[in-house]
Enzyme design. Sequence first.
Site, PDB file in Angstrom:
ATOM      1  N   ASP A  68      10.234   3.330  -6.499  1.00 25.63           N
ATOM      2  CA  ASP A  68      11.254   2.601  -7.257  1.00 25.63           C
ATOM      3  C   ASP A  68      11.910   3.457  -8.345  1.00 25.63           C
ATOM      4  O   ASP A  68      11.264   4.275  -8.988  1.00 25.63           O
ATOM      5  CB  ASP A  68      10.635   1.374  -7.934  1.00 25.63           C
ATOM      6  CG  ASP A  68      10.267   0.312  -6.917  1.00 25.63           C
ATOM      7  OD1 ASP A  68      10.262   0.608  -5.707  1.00 25.63           O
ATOM      8  OD2 ASP A  68       9.990  -0.823  -7.343  1.00 25.63           O
TER       9      ASP A  68
ATOM     10  N   ASP B 294      10.576  -5.136   2.730  1.00 21.49           N
ATOM     11  CA  ASP B 294       9.666  -4.329   1.913  1.00 21.49           C
ATOM     12  C   ASP B 294       8.374  -3.988   2.664  1.00 21.49           C
ATOM     13  O   ASP B 294       8.240  -4.318   3.861  1.00 21.49           O
ATOM     14  CB  ASP B 294       9.391  -5.105   0.605  1.00 21.49           C
ATOM     15  CG  ASP B 294       9.324  -4.205  -0.608  1.00 21.49           C
ATOM     16  OD1 ASP B 294       8.894  -3.041  -0.468  1.00 21.49           O
ATOM     17  OD2 ASP B 294       9.682  -4.664  -1.713  1.00 21.49           O
TER      18      ASP B 294
HETATM   19  C1  GAL Z   1       9.304  -2.955  -4.395  1.00 21.34           C
HETATM   20  C2  GAL Z   1      10.682  -2.434  -3.989  1.00 21.34           C
HETATM   21  C3  GAL Z   1      11.652  -2.851  -5.074  1.00 21.34           C
HETATM   22  C4  GAL Z   1      11.657  -4.355  -5.213  1.00 21.34           C
HETATM   23  C5  GAL Z   1      10.233  -4.868  -5.486  1.00 21.34           C
HETATM   24  C6  GAL Z   1      10.163  -6.371  -5.463  1.00 21.34           C
HETATM   25  O1  GAL Z   1       8.403  -2.623  -3.407  1.00 21.34           O
HETATM   26  O2  GAL Z   1      10.628  -1.049  -3.856  1.00 21.34           O
HETATM   27  O3  GAL Z   1      12.940  -2.359  -4.770  1.00 21.34           O
HETATM   28  O4  GAL Z   1      12.166  -4.921  -4.033  1.00 21.34           O
HETATM   29  O5  GAL Z   1       9.334  -4.364  -4.506  1.00 21.34           O
HETATM   30  O6  GAL Z   1       8.860  -6.840  -5.715  1.00 21.34           O
END
Ligand code: GAL
Length: 371
Positions: A183, A126
């Site tokens: 997301d 991430d």
């Molecule tokens: C976001 C990511 C999501 C998930 C989330 C977890 O940045 O895009 O898919 O992994 O973090 O905190």
Amino acid sequence: MIIKKPPMGWNSWNTFGGEVCEKVIRDTADAMVELGYKNAGYEYVVIDDWWSERKRGADGKIAVNKEKFPSGMKALSDYIHSKGLKFGMYSCAGTMTCGGFPASFEHEYEDAQMFADWGVDYLKYDFCYKPMHAVGKLLYNKMSMALKATGRDILFSACNWGADDVETWIRSTGAHVYRSTGDIFDHFESVKFIAQSQFDKINYSATGCYNDMDMLICGMYGKGLVAKGGCTDAEYKTHFAMWCLMQSPLMIGGDITNMNDYCRNLLQNKGLIAINQDEDGRPPMMVNWNKDRPVFFKHMANGEYVLALFNLSDEDGMVGCEFFDIGVSADHGFDFVDAISGEKIGVVSENLYETIPAHDCRVYRGKFVRV
Ligand code: GAL
């Protein structure tokens, strides 16, 4: 490690978020095998954020949350492997994960080795809490090299949400898939927004490094972490068909231990999965450049072609194209079958227009023939 098809699997985030735990992962691995998902091609079981303690352990390693994962990650990994499946985990290029847990910034080599020691086959990486002075491209390059240095085949899934024109450089870092958008949420507006945001970037997805449009929401129907009202069956079909056509990784985000028949069959649809997994890896061509009612044309490795019609608008309406807009003259056409139902359509020439309900789609596949 070279990948010739978009990865297929399941990820804990969309449904379970911070509630992910060993039982969820074991039950999901069981369901993957028993309910036909493995046979359909799904293989990775991926734990997303919220698996560790809030601080690294005394040994400097990320400490597994023992309440959530009492047997530890190596045992869980062995369990997943015993089912013929692959094990995926999550970390982040910044100082903390998005949930505020320890991440891999300046710990890349030791963390990569820890994942390899656990038998991890897939790492989602991430972008939260990235220090301003650090260059994202180099952080992805660093972790990619750290994973390779372990000597284990680990699929590297970059997740920087499409920031910094990621599609123009990510391939050079060795990543195998890269998240190109923010997301996803469980409603059609989100599906439409993500899809439309990628129409002018279709050519940045190919064998070796695929554009990841985020985990699937099929079957959530408004339940789970990213729930926002849910979708209808037709909307889930359109979502799945679009992700297949755009050769996005197919990472299920719904709860497969509790999926209704419609979405289980959809997620295992042979025709759509074959389009997604096509080894030639050619992106589709957008024929009509109407973002609300797009028509796509795709070459397949077996010599067939796909014509896909989407109605992303909120009104029922006509979607289609003249075949001369794909370069096909009137003396040729396509012997189509419906790629989703398998129903035989027959030879179609000159053009194809159909009234398609709002948020629905049609996907045809067939040979190019003389008429
Ligand atoms: C976001 C990511 C999501 C998930 C989330 C977890 O940045 O895009 O898919 O992994 O973090 O905190």
